[in-house]
Design a protein around this motif. Structure first.
Motif, PDB file in Angstrom:
ATOM      1  N   ILE A  36      28.086 -23.766   3.778  1.00 13.51           N
ATOM      2  CA  ILE A  36      26.633 -23.770   3.869  1.00 13.51           C
ATOM      3  C   ILE A  36      26.094 -23.900   2.458  1.00 13.51           C
ATOM      4  O   ILE A  36      26.482 -23.150   1.560  1.00 13.51           O
ATOM      5  N   ASN A  37      25.231 -24.901   2.255  1.00 13.94           N
ATOM      6  CA  ASN A  37      24.670 -25.207   0.937  1.00 13.94           C
ATOM      7  C   ASN A  37      23.153 -25.254   1.037  1.00 13.94           C
ATOM      8  O   ASN A  37      22.609 -25.479   2.110  1.00 13.94           O
ATOM      9  N   CYS A  38      22.495 -25.124  -0.115  1.00 11.57           N
ATOM     10  CA  CYS A  38      21.044 -25.091  -0.080  1.00 11.57           C
ATOM     11  C   CYS A  38      20.448 -25.554  -1.403  1.00 11.57           C
ATOM     12  O   CYS A  38      21.018 -25.286  -2.468  1.00 11.57           O
ATOM     13  N   GLY A  39      19.319 -26.248  -1.320  1.00 14.47           N
ATOM     14  CA  GLY A  39      18.529 -26.629  -2.480  1.00 14.47           C
ATOM     15  C   GLY A  39      17.108 -26.122  -2.285  1.00 14.47           C
ATOM     16  O   GLY A  39      16.765 -25.622  -1.212  1.00 14.47           O
ATOM     17  N   VAL A  40      16.297 -26.264  -3.325  1.00 17.47           N
ATOM     18  CA  VAL A  40      14.924 -25.762  -3.279  1.00 17.47           C
ATOM     19  C   VAL A  40      13.971 -26.913  -3.578  1.00 17.47           C
ATOM     20  O   VAL A  40      14.162 -27.650  -4.560  1.00 17.47           O
ATOM     21  N   TYR A  41      12.939 -27.047  -2.747  1.00 16.61           N
ATOM     22  CA  TYR A  41      11.914 -28.070  -2.946  1.00 16.61           C
ATOM     23  C   TYR A  41      10.597 -27.407  -3.306  1.00 16.61           C
ATOM     24  O   TYR A  41      10.269 -26.346  -2.779  1.00 16.61           O
ATOM     25  N   SER A  42       9.848 -28.079  -4.171  1.00 18.83           N
ATOM     26  CA  SER A  42       8.561 -27.531  -4.596  1.00 18.83           C
ATOM     27  C   SER A  42       7.497 -27.656  -3.515  1.00 18.83           C
ATOM     28  O   SER A  42       6.539 -26.889  -3.496  1.00 18.83           O
ATOM     29  N   SER A  43       7.656 -28.611  -2.600  1.00 22.45           N
ATOM     30  CA  SER A  43       6.668 -28.793  -1.528  1.00 22.45           C
ATOM     31  C   SER A  43       7.298 -29.575  -0.381  1.00 22.45           C
ATOM     32  O   SER A  43       8.338 -30.225  -0.542  1.00 22.45           O
ATOM     33  N   LEU A  44       6.639 -29.527   0.763  1.00 19.77           N
ATOM     34  CA  LEU A  44       7.095 -30.276   1.923  1.00 19.77           C
ATOM     35  C   LEU A  44       7.059 -31.777   1.650  1.00 19.77           C
ATOM     36  O   LEU A  44       7.911 -32.527   2.125  1.00 19.77           O
ATOM     37  N   HIS A  45       6.097 -32.224   0.848  1.00 20.00           N
ATOM     38  CA  HIS A  45       6.008 -33.642   0.489  1.00 20.00           C
ATOM     39  C   HIS A  45       7.321 -34.124  -0.145  1.00 20.00           C
ATOM     40  O   HIS A  45       7.867 -35.158   0.253  1.00 20.00           O
ATOM     41  N   PHE A  46       7.818 -33.385  -1.123  1.00 18.64           N
ATOM     42  CA  PHE A  46       9.041 -33.810  -1.812  1.00 18.64           C
ATOM     43  C   PHE A  46      10.254 -33.733  -0.893  1.00 18.64           C
ATOM     44  O   PHE A  46      11.145 -34.588  -0.955  1.00 18.64           O
ATOM     45  N   PHE A  47      10.302 -32.735  -0.016  1.00 20.98           N
ATOM     46  CA  PHE A  47      11.389 -32.648   0.951  1.00 20.98           C
ATOM     47  C   PHE A  47      11.366 -33.872   1.875  1.00 20.98           C
ATOM     48  O   PHE A  47      12.390 -34.507   2.106  1.00 20.98           O
ATOM     49  N   GLY A  83      33.087 -35.962 -18.442  1.00 17.61           N
ATOM     50  CA  GLY A  83      32.706 -35.948 -19.848  1.00 17.61           C
ATOM     51  C   GLY A  83      31.214 -36.073 -20.121  1.00 17.61           C
ATOM     52  O   GLY A  83      30.785 -36.069 -21.263  1.00 17.61           O
ATOM     53  N   VAL A  84      30.398 -36.191 -19.067  1.00 15.90           N
ATOM     54  CA  VAL A  84      28.961 -36.384 -19.236  1.00 15.90           C
ATOM     55  C   VAL A  84      28.217 -35.171 -18.684  1.00 15.90           C
ATOM     56  O   VAL A  84      28.501 -34.713 -17.578  1.00 15.90           O
ATOM     57  N   SER A  85      27.259 -34.683 -19.439  1.00 13.26           N
ATOM     58  CA  SER A  85      26.456 -33.541 -19.015  1.00 13.26           C
ATOM     59  C   SER A  85      25.627 -33.913 -17.780  1.00 13.26           C
ATOM     60  O   SER A  85      25.108 -35.017 -17.675  1.00 13.26           O
ATOM     61  N   VAL A  86      25.474 -32.950 -16.869  1.00 14.63           N
ATOM     62  CA  VAL A  86      24.660 -33.172 -15.676  1.00 14.63           C
ATOM     63  C   VAL A  86      23.184 -32.887 -15.956  1.00 14.63           C
ATOM     64  O   VAL A  86      22.351 -32.986 -15.051  1.00 14.63           O
ATOM     65  N   GLN A  87      22.850 -32.588 -17.193  1.00 19.07           N
ATOM     66  CA  GLN A  87      21.473 -32.235 -17.563  1.00 19.07           C
ATOM     67  C   GLN A  87      20.490 -33.330 -17.178  1.00 19.07           C
ATOM     68  O   GLN A  87      19.415 -33.050 -16.653  1.00 19.07           O
ATOM     69  N   LYS A  88      20.855 -34.583 -17.364  1.00 16.18           N
ATOM     70  CA  LYS A  88      19.957 -35.691 -17.012  1.00 16.18           C
ATOM     71  C   LYS A  88      19.689 -35.703 -15.504  1.00 16.18           C
ATOM     72  O   LYS A  88      18.543 -35.835 -15.071  1.00 16.18           O
ATOM     73  N   ASP A  89      20.736 -35.540 -14.692  1.00 15.93           N
ATOM     74  CA  ASP A  89      20.575 -35.495 -13.242  1.00 15.93           C
ATOM     75  C   ASP A  89      19.712 -34.305 -12.828  1.00 15.93           C
ATOM     76  O   ASP A  89      18.874 -34.413 -11.924  1.00 15.93           O
ATOM     77  N   PHE A  90      19.932 -33.173 -13.483  1.00 13.04           N
ATOM     78  CA  PHE A  90      19.148 -31.971 -13.205  1.00 13.04           C
ATOM     79  C   PHE A  90      17.658 -32.253 -13.406  1.00 13.04           C
ATOM     80  O   PHE A  90      16.839 -31.991 -12.527  1.00 13.04           O
ATOM     81  N   LEU A  91      17.327 -32.835 -14.558  1.00 14.16           N
ATOM     82  CA  LEU A  91      15.919 -33.109 -14.870  1.00 14.16           C
ATOM     83  C   LEU A  91      15.328 -34.195 -13.974  1.00 14.16           C
ATOM     84  O   LEU A  91      14.164 -34.113 -13.586  1.00 14.16           O
ATOM     85  N   GLU A  92      16.115 -35.212 -13.624  1.00 10.31           N
ATOM     86  CA  GLU A  92      15.626 -36.258 -12.721  1.00 10.31           C
ATOM     87  C   GLU A  92      15.262 -35.679 -11.357  1.00 10.31           C
ATOM     88  O   GLU A  92      14.245 -36.047 -10.767  1.00 10.31           O
ATOM     89  N   ASN A  93      16.087 -34.765 -10.857  1.00  4.53           N
ATOM     90  CA  ASN A  93      15.787 -34.132  -9.579  1.00  4.53           C
ATOM     91  C   ASN A  93      14.542 -33.258  -9.672  1.00  4.53           C
ATOM     92  O   ASN A  93      13.748 -33.213  -8.735  1.00  4.53           O
ATOM     93  N   LEU A  94      14.361 -32.578 -10.793  1.00  3.36           N
ATOM     94  CA  LEU A  94      13.143 -31.780 -10.974  1.00  3.36           C
ATOM     95  C   LEU A  94      11.914 -32.669 -10.885  1.00  3.36           C
ATOM     96  O   LEU A  94      10.892 -32.280 -10.311  1.00  3.36           O
ATOM     97  N   GLY A  95      12.007 -33.866 -11.439  1.00  2.00           N
ATOM     98  CA  GLY A  95      10.900 -34.819 -11.370  1.00  2.00           C
ATOM     99  C   GLY A  95      10.603 -35.275  -9.951  1.00  2.00           C
ATOM    100  O   GLY A  95       9.518 -35.779  -9.678  1.00  2.00           O
ATOM    101  N   ARG A  96      11.555 -35.066  -9.059  1.00  2.84           N
ATOM    102  CA  ARG A  96      11.379 -35.410  -7.647  1.00  2.84           C
ATOM    103  C   ARG A  96      11.067 -34.167  -6.804  1.00  2.84           C
ATOM    104  O   ARG A  96      11.165 -34.201  -5.580  1.00  2.84           O
ATOM    105  N   GLY A  97      10.738 -33.065  -7.496  1.00  2.00           N
ATOM    106  CA  GLY A  97      10.387 -31.838  -6.788  1.00  2.00           C
ATOM    107  C   GLY A  97      11.554 -31.151  -6.113  1.00  2.00           C
ATOM    108  O   GLY A  97      11.364 -30.371  -5.182  1.00  2.00           O
ATOM    109  N   PHE A  98      12.775 -31.410  -6.592  1.00  2.00           N
ATOM    110  CA  PHE A  98      13.991 -30.890  -5.968  1.00  2.00           C
ATOM    111  C   PHE A  98      14.808 -30.139  -7.003  1.00  2.00           C
ATOM    112  O   PHE A  98      15.203 -30.708  -8.023  1.00  2.00           O
ATOM    113  N   PHE A  99      15.066 -28.874  -6.742  1.00  2.00           N
ATOM    114  CA  PHE A  99      15.893 -28.055  -7.622  1.00  2.00           C
ATOM    115  C   PHE A  99      17.279 -27.951  -7.018  1.00  2.00           C
ATOM    116  O   PHE A  99      17.447 -27.417  -5.923  1.00  2.00           O
ATOM    117  N   ARG A 100      18.259 -28.495  -7.737  1.00  2.61           N
ATOM    118  CA  ARG A 100      19.644 -28.458  -7.274  1.00  2.61           C
ATOM    119  C   ARG A 100      20.397 -27.362  -8.026  1.00  2.61           C
ATOM    120  O   ARG A 100      20.724 -27.521  -9.205  1.00  2.61           O
TER     121      ARG A 100
END
Length: 156
Positions: free
Chosen positions: A128-139, A80-97
């Motif tokens: 097989i799953n995959c995410g995207v990182y903005s930089s090696l630092h965030f990974f 019942g809760v949108s994942v939008q908050k989790d999506f944005l929190e991960n973006l703040g960590r340089g991680f696109f899920r």
């Protein structure tokens, strides 16, 4: 086999093969979240693409799909809760899920590609799953955080 998987991902997303990394239990030998050892027959293969251009492209697609985040209806709901908050929190960590991104053609194409890749290697991995990182630092920061979780769970 490893090269073939990494090459297929690099080709699909037009990134350098050196930017496609093995993550999770396939890299460490142990699942950070399940507390189980990696098993090449029953475990997932988690990959990470570290590429600022792809990361920005994914952000652009999510931005467009939500009309500048003014329409959040495309985000799925869990319990019942949108994942939008989790999506944005991960973006703040340089991680696109991709699993958290709003509904759009790109998301469907992303998962279709990885489902097809998973079918090819189904005798080796559960999926097989995959995410995207903005930089090696965030990974590296994400991996370091996961290692700390495991250490704390085991009292090391």
């Amino acid at each position: 086999m490893k090269f073939d998987i990494l090459y297929a991902v690099a080709e699909k997303f037009k990134v350098n093969i050196n930017n496609v990394l093995i993550a999770g239990s396939a890299q460490t030998g142990e699942s950070f979240h399940k507390g189980t050892l990696f098993n090449c027959k029953t475990s997932d293969l988690d990959l990470a693409i570290v590429d600022p251009g792809l990361y920005e492209n994914c952000l652009r697609i999510a931005h467009t799909a939500t009309r500048d985040y003014s329409d959040l209806s495309g985000f799925q709901r869990k319990e019942g809760v949108s994942v939008q908050k989790d999506f944005l929190e991960n973006l703040g960590r340089g991680f696109f899920r991709p699993d958290l991104m709003p509904a759009c053609t790109y998301k469907s194409e992303w998962f279709n590609f990885f489902q097809q890749l998973s079918k090819i290697y189904q005798s080796n991995f559960e999926s097989i799953n995959c995410g995207v990182y903005s930089s090696l630092h965030f990974f590296q920061m994400k991996q370091a955080g996961n290692v700390e979780i495991v250490k704390n769970q085991k009292g090391r």
